[in-house]
Design an enzyme around this catalytic site. Sequence first.
Site, PDB file in Angstrom:
ATOM      1  N   ASP A  84      31.593  43.992  -2.247  1.00 47.96           N
ATOM      2  CA  ASP A  84      32.397  44.172  -1.032  1.00 47.96           C
ATOM      3  C   ASP A  84      33.213  45.456  -1.204  1.00 47.96           C
ATOM      4  O   ASP A  84      34.166  45.493  -1.989  1.00 47.96           O
ATOM      5  CB  ASP A  84      33.318  42.971  -0.837  1.00 47.96           C
ATOM      6  CG  ASP A  84      34.139  43.074   0.447  1.00 47.96           C
ATOM      7  OD1 ASP A  84      34.044  44.117   1.145  1.00 47.96           O
ATOM      8  OD2 ASP A  84      34.883  42.123   0.753  1.00 47.96           O
ATOM      9  N   HIS A 167      24.164  68.245   3.023  1.00 47.73           N
ATOM     10  CA  HIS A 167      22.807  68.410   2.501  1.00 47.73           C
ATOM     11  C   HIS A 167      22.146  69.701   2.987  1.00 47.73           C
ATOM     12  O   HIS A 167      21.186  70.165   2.388  1.00 47.73           O
ATOM     13  CB  HIS A 167      21.935  67.190   2.857  1.00 47.73           C
ATOM     14  CG  HIS A 167      21.454  67.163   4.280  1.00 47.73           C
ATOM     15  ND1 HIS A 167      22.175  66.593   5.299  1.00 47.73           N
ATOM     16  CD2 HIS A 167      20.317  67.645   4.841  1.00 47.73           C
ATOM     17  CE1 HIS A 167      21.513  66.728   6.425  1.00 47.73           C
ATOM     18  NE2 HIS A 167      20.375  67.363   6.192  1.00 47.73           N
ATOM     19  N   HIS A 229      27.246  71.175   9.325  1.00 47.17           N
ATOM     20  CA  HIS A 229      26.090  72.054   9.155  1.00 47.17           C
ATOM     21  C   HIS A 229      26.302  73.442   9.764  1.00 47.17           C
ATOM     22  O   HIS A 229      26.025  74.465   9.133  1.00 47.17           O
ATOM     23  CB  HIS A 229      24.848  71.421   9.785  1.00 47.17           C
ATOM     24  CG  HIS A 229      24.498  70.082   9.227  1.00 47.17           C
ATOM     25  ND1 HIS A 229      24.900  69.665   7.976  1.00 47.17           N
ATOM     26  CD2 HIS A 229      23.765  69.061   9.736  1.00 47.17           C
ATOM     27  CE1 HIS A 229      24.435  68.444   7.747  1.00 47.17           C
ATOM     28  NE2 HIS A 229      23.750  68.067   8.797  1.00 47.17           N
ATOM     29  N   LYS A 325      21.378  66.802  20.929  1.00 50.73           N
ATOM     30  CA  LYS A 325      20.330  65.795  20.739  1.00 50.73           C
ATOM     31  C   LYS A 325      19.461  65.709  21.993  1.00 50.73           C
ATOM     32  O   LYS A 325      19.884  66.096  23.075  1.00 50.73           O
ATOM     33  CB  LYS A 325      20.938  64.428  20.419  1.00 50.73           C
ATOM     34  CG  LYS A 325      21.571  64.370  19.028  1.00 50.73           C
ATOM     35  CD  LYS A 325      21.982  62.956  18.673  1.00 50.73           C
ATOM     36  CE  LYS A 325      22.448  62.863  17.222  1.00 50.73           C
ATOM     37  NZ  LYS A 325      21.359  63.147  16.270  1.00 50.73           N
TER      38      LYS A 325
END
Length: 478
Positions: A84, A167, A229, A325
């Site tokens: 938890d 990333h 990014h 998007k």
Amino acid sequence: MHDTLFLFGATGDLAQRYLFPSLLRLLGDGLLPEDFKVRALALSAHDTAAFHDILRPRLQQANPLATQDDINNLLSRIDYRSVDLRDADSVAAAVADLVHRKCVSYLAIPPGLYISTCEGLAKGGALASPARLMLEKPIGSDSESAEQILTTIGQWIDEDRVFRLDHYLGKAAVQNLIALRFGNTLLEAVWNRNYIESVHILVSESEGVDGRDAYYARSGALRDMVQSHILQLLCLVAMEPPASLEADRIRDEKVKVLRALRPLDARHAARDSVRGRYTAGTINGQPAQAYQPPEGSDVETFAGVTAHIDNWRWSGVPFHLVTGKRLPERTTRVVVTLKPVTHWLFERPQRSQAAPNRLVFQLQPQENIELGLMSSLAGPEWGALELHPLELELSVPTGLHRRIAYERLFLDAFNGNHALFVRDDEVRAAWAWIDSVSQAWKDAKLPLEPYPAGQWGPAIAADFLPQGVEAAERGAAE
């Protein structure tokens, strides 16, 4: 090299799709220690055998070339604990038996759980030197929450043992921006306000919000993509040459760029930004539903912002930052448009119709560099020279064994190399500018502009997009 990984969020999509497959490839290539171990941690009440049964097909799907021996080798190093993450004592108990090893804790979990999880790691001894901590972006949701995370976690672990991931920085194509900029006299000679008219940075996604509704309803395109990014790409394009490639020298220059960003003012919000949300449409011939956020959410799925860097090199050069998007394609590109020649000698085309020189860095899905020049074509019937556009395309060799971003980031964190990770002052500077945009939108009551899925954002976003995208590619999408 550290030899033990505590992977929190082990049942999540990020871990299953990218993190474990990255470890599989690194292990198969002999790049991890012989006694490397992984403790997988998540809330689900599995035992180790059940977790292996869940993970095995995901590894096979992610890396079809991996043999069963390769997969079994990785699975034999992974055990699972149910924990938890809101309970520090539960976290401490789940890691205490391995803290005598050189541990790296990777938090692939929502940022709202960072503090309680790190408190548990500290209680269990997993943040004591030489242990390291890897944190997935975003660090908070605004300056206030980011500061709370940075300050609280800083009480338990030193900054030089914290590795904050974006990333994108692990992608070879993004790293190549540094090589292209600082390894070529041709580019550095014109890389300033005297020769560059504008810069466009576009990160578009054809996918929708599907599967991330709860997170996206709190973040939106600005906080999800621009804050991380796109600002990273902006820094690599705009930063001054570092004194060396040492981690802190690179990160010093990135922070200077972020601190030089002019805050967005509400008076200029409508001129210098646009926000939108996709409605029902069509992508690649397939119907796409409209985004329906939870009631009370006002988030955007498309954001365009013109940024200004108030320093000597970039004064007066607009940086148009765009992400969205349900756009026609998945692509990341940086388009640098140079100023026109100072004196026009030619009859055809007219100066106003001449295509400017452009340098396009295509980072995904393919990695390419394109240079747009003007070339001469003899025209004796006119008694003059007519110029025609000449496109030079330079394909970038990718090699036969290109590593995905997380492989490089894992290796760097295990070895203690900070160059591709985000420092705490960089987080603060990025959020300060993003907060100015959010506040300007709020003060100006900037409306959400609808756009059909499959098109390049709202119609008023055309000026923020690289030239050609809003015309040729928008038409192709329709």
